[in-house]
Every structure is written in C-alpha cells, then in structure tokens.
Design an enzyme around this catalytic site. Structure first.
Site, PDB file in Angstrom:
ATOM      1  N   GLY A  46     -12.328 -27.998  84.927  1.00  0.00           N
ATOM      2  CA  GLY A  46     -11.419 -27.510  85.804  1.00  0.00           C
ATOM      3  C   GLY A  46     -12.187 -25.791  85.938  1.00  0.00           C
ATOM      4  O   GLY A  46     -13.170 -25.037  85.076  1.00  0.00           O
ATOM      5  N   GLN A  51     -13.828 -16.544  87.536  1.00  0.00           N
ATOM      6  CA  GLN A  51     -14.238 -17.256  86.490  1.00  0.00           C
ATOM      7  C   GLN A  51     -15.838 -16.772  87.202  1.00  0.00           C
ATOM      8  O   GLN A  51     -16.683 -17.200  87.124  1.00  0.00           O
ATOM      9  CB  GLN A  51     -14.336 -18.752  85.896  1.00  0.00           C
ATOM     10  CG  GLN A  51     -13.241 -18.750  84.741  1.00  0.00           C
ATOM     11  CD  GLN A  51     -12.857 -20.157  84.831  1.00  0.00           C
ATOM     12  OE1 GLN A  51     -12.797 -21.157  85.030  1.00  0.00           O
ATOM     13  NE2 GLN A  51     -13.922 -20.265  82.748  1.00  0.00           N
ATOM     14  N   CYS A  91     -14.119 -23.171  76.873  1.00  0.00           N
ATOM     15  CA  CYS A  91     -13.956 -22.704  78.430  1.00  0.00           C
ATOM     16  C   CYS A  91     -15.343 -22.465  78.548  1.00  0.00           C
ATOM     17  O   CYS A  91     -16.328 -21.917  77.934  1.00  0.00           O
ATOM     18  CB  CYS A  91     -12.686 -21.443  77.946  1.00  0.00           C
ATOM     19  SG  CYS A  91     -13.009 -20.233  79.557  1.00  0.00           S
ATOM     20  N   LEU A  92     -15.813 -22.664  79.932  1.00  0.00           N
ATOM     21  CA  LEU A  92     -17.169 -22.249  80.342  1.00  0.00           C
ATOM     22  C   LEU A  92     -17.543 -21.022  80.068  1.00  0.00           C
ATOM     23  O   LEU A  92     -18.355 -20.465  80.533  1.00  0.00           O
ATOM     24  CB  LEU A  92     -16.761 -22.534  82.529  1.00  0.00           C
ATOM     25  CG  LEU A  92     -17.060 -24.301  82.357  1.00  0.00           C
ATOM     26  CD1 LEU A  92     -17.173 -25.093  83.753  1.00  0.00           C
ATOM     27  CD2 LEU A  92     -18.245 -25.218  81.503  1.00  0.00           C
ATOM     28  N   HIS A 133      -4.333 -23.797  80.888  1.00  0.00           N
ATOM     29  CA  HIS A 133      -5.516 -23.103  80.629  1.00  0.00           C
ATOM     30  C   HIS A 133      -6.383 -22.113  82.065  1.00  0.00           C
ATOM     31  O   HIS A 133      -6.362 -20.680  82.229  1.00  0.00           O
ATOM     32  CB  HIS A 133      -6.538 -23.391  79.899  1.00  0.00           C
ATOM     33  CG  HIS A 133      -7.749 -22.850  79.902  1.00  0.00           C
ATOM     34  ND1 HIS A 133      -8.274 -23.504  78.908  1.00  0.00           N
ATOM     35  CD2 HIS A 133      -9.044 -22.687  81.423  1.00  0.00           C
ATOM     36  CE1 HIS A 133      -9.614 -22.826  78.542  1.00  0.00           C
ATOM     37  NE2 HIS A 133      -9.689 -22.552  80.490  1.00  0.00           N
ATOM     38  N   GLU A 134      -5.977 -23.028  83.370  1.00  0.00           N
ATOM     39  CA  GLU A 134      -6.720 -22.504  84.845  1.00  0.00           C
ATOM     40  C   GLU A 134      -5.335 -21.344  85.076  1.00  0.00           C
ATOM     41  O   GLU A 134      -6.478 -20.360  85.888  1.00  0.00           O
ATOM     42  CB  GLU A 134      -6.656 -23.151  85.757  1.00  0.00           C
ATOM     43  CG  GLU A 134      -7.932 -24.862  85.265  1.00  0.00           C
ATOM     44  CD  GLU A 134      -8.585 -24.150  84.824  1.00  0.00           C
ATOM     45  OE1 GLU A 134      -9.882 -22.563  85.367  1.00  0.00           O
ATOM     46  OE2 GLU A 134      -9.902 -25.052  84.134  1.00  0.00           O
ATOM     47  N   HIS A 137      -6.348 -18.071  83.589  1.00  0.00           N
ATOM     48  CA  HIS A 137      -7.492 -17.509  84.084  1.00  0.00           C
ATOM     49  C   HIS A 137      -7.236 -16.392  85.343  1.00  0.00           C
ATOM     50  O   HIS A 137      -7.175 -15.370  85.568  1.00  0.00           O
ATOM     51  CB  HIS A 137      -8.355 -18.077  84.879  1.00  0.00           C
ATOM     52  CG  HIS A 137      -9.737 -18.635  83.280  1.00  0.00           C
ATOM     53  ND1 HIS A 137     -10.320 -17.745  82.886  1.00  0.00           N
ATOM     54  CD2 HIS A 137      -9.879 -19.629  82.656  1.00  0.00           C
ATOM     55  CE1 HIS A 137     -10.696 -18.883  81.544  1.00  0.00           C
ATOM     56  NE2 HIS A 137     -11.143 -19.623  81.951  1.00  0.00           N
TER      57      HIS A 137
END
Ligand code: K1U
Ligand code: ZN
Length: 167
Positions: A46, A51, A91-92, A133-134, A137
C-alpha cells in the site's frame, strides 16, 4: 512514470492532513501511476499520497499474491467498521519496524476510483488492515501512534540513527 521519494518518520510532513480531490483529472491519474510504480518498487502492499509528500486523498493498494490487482481509492470514507483483529504491520515510512496493531476486522468504504466513479466495497482481513493503515496516513497518523509512547520513542531513535548512517 517516476519513482517518488518516500518520507520517513519523524518527518513533520507526514502529519499533514490530505485534502479532498474535486476532479479526477490527468494530473491525478499521473500521481496514481507514479504511486503504483513507487509502491511496487519499494516493495509494499500500500501507499498513501501523504508518504510521497502529496497532500491529496489518494491511496494505492495491492494485497494480491501476484501483484496484479492494483486498487486506487480517492477520497475514501469508512462507512462502517465491525469486529477487531490484531495484525503485524509494517510501514514504508518506518522502515525495518514491524509491530502488532489492533484494527477493525471488517470495514465498508466509499471512494472514487481512478475514473472518478463512486464505489463502495466491504473488505476484511489484510485488505481491511491495509485500507485502515492508509486512511490513517491521509489523516496524518502513523501506525506507531497506535503503540505505547515508550515503543514510539524507541522506534524514533532507531529510525533517526538509521537515517544518520545513510547520510
Ligand atoms: O503504508 C505503507 O507504509 C505501506 C505498508 C502497508 C501495510 C503493510 C502491513 C500492514 C498494514 C499496511 C507496507 O506495504 S509495509 C511492507 C509490507 O508489508 C510488505 C512488503 C512486501 C511484501 C509484503 C508486505
Ligand atoms: Zn504506512
């Protein structure tokens, strides 16, 4: 297409709330294509526009095994959430950190797709976790905010140290 730079915690840009998109035009479609390329290259399952320092409500996701089922959610809204599940998340923007996080088990989400069409889907399992999660963000929230402050502080030190070693 282009690979985009992914911001790392504790960058303050990750705390900006993304704005709603009025029209899904060519510029938005290019952002989506670049986000998908960046997500697959990372690799990740994702990516939220926040991000990559773009503060518009766009999410891309692909939880398929063969990485051939891309999803794009614009202006996502969770209409309903049921149950609870605890899953290990990464998480990236917080590289090398994996922690158990509690989220809703099943969600119904309304969004615009990449053609500007309004859709509603019901998701469970990993797709539900990833969407939540996204969306966090897009609201300037990271999964580490759902951990204890002691854990968050340790993670911050680890990431800052990693960053210093990479500079
Ligand atoms: O938003 C992000 O930072 C992407 C993140 C999504 C995510 C992963 C796990 C639970 C919730 C949300 C990632 O993709 S981290 C990398 C990752 O999980 C992964 C990478 C390659 C293959 C399989 C998973
Ligand atoms: Zn993340």
């Amino acid at each position: 297409m282009a690979l985009l730079k992914i911001l790392h915690f504790p960058d303050s840009q990750l705390r900006i709330k993304a704005k709603q998109i009025e029209h899904v035009d060519a510029e938005i479609k290019l952002i989506i294509a670049n986000m998908l390329e960046t997500m697959y290259a990372a690799p990740g399952i994702g990516l939220a526009a926040t991000q990559v320092d773009i503060h518009q409500q766009i999410i891309v996701i692909d939880v398929s095994d063969n990485k051939n089922e891309p999803l794009c959610l614009i202006n996502p809204i969770i209409l309903s959430a049921d149950g609870q599940q605890s899953t290990e998340e990464g998480c990236l923007s917080v590289p090398g950190v994996f922690e158990q996080v509690e989220r809703a088990e099943k969600i119904t989400v309304q969004f615009l797709n990449r053609f500007g069409k309004q859709l509603t889907i019901t998701a469970d399992g990993m797709l539900a976790v990833c969407i939540q999660h996204e969306i966090d963000h897009l609201n300037g929230k990271l999964f580490v905010d759902r951990l204890s402050s002691l854990k968050r502080q340790r993670i911050r030190q680890k990431i800052v140290k990693q960053q210093r070693n990479n500079d």
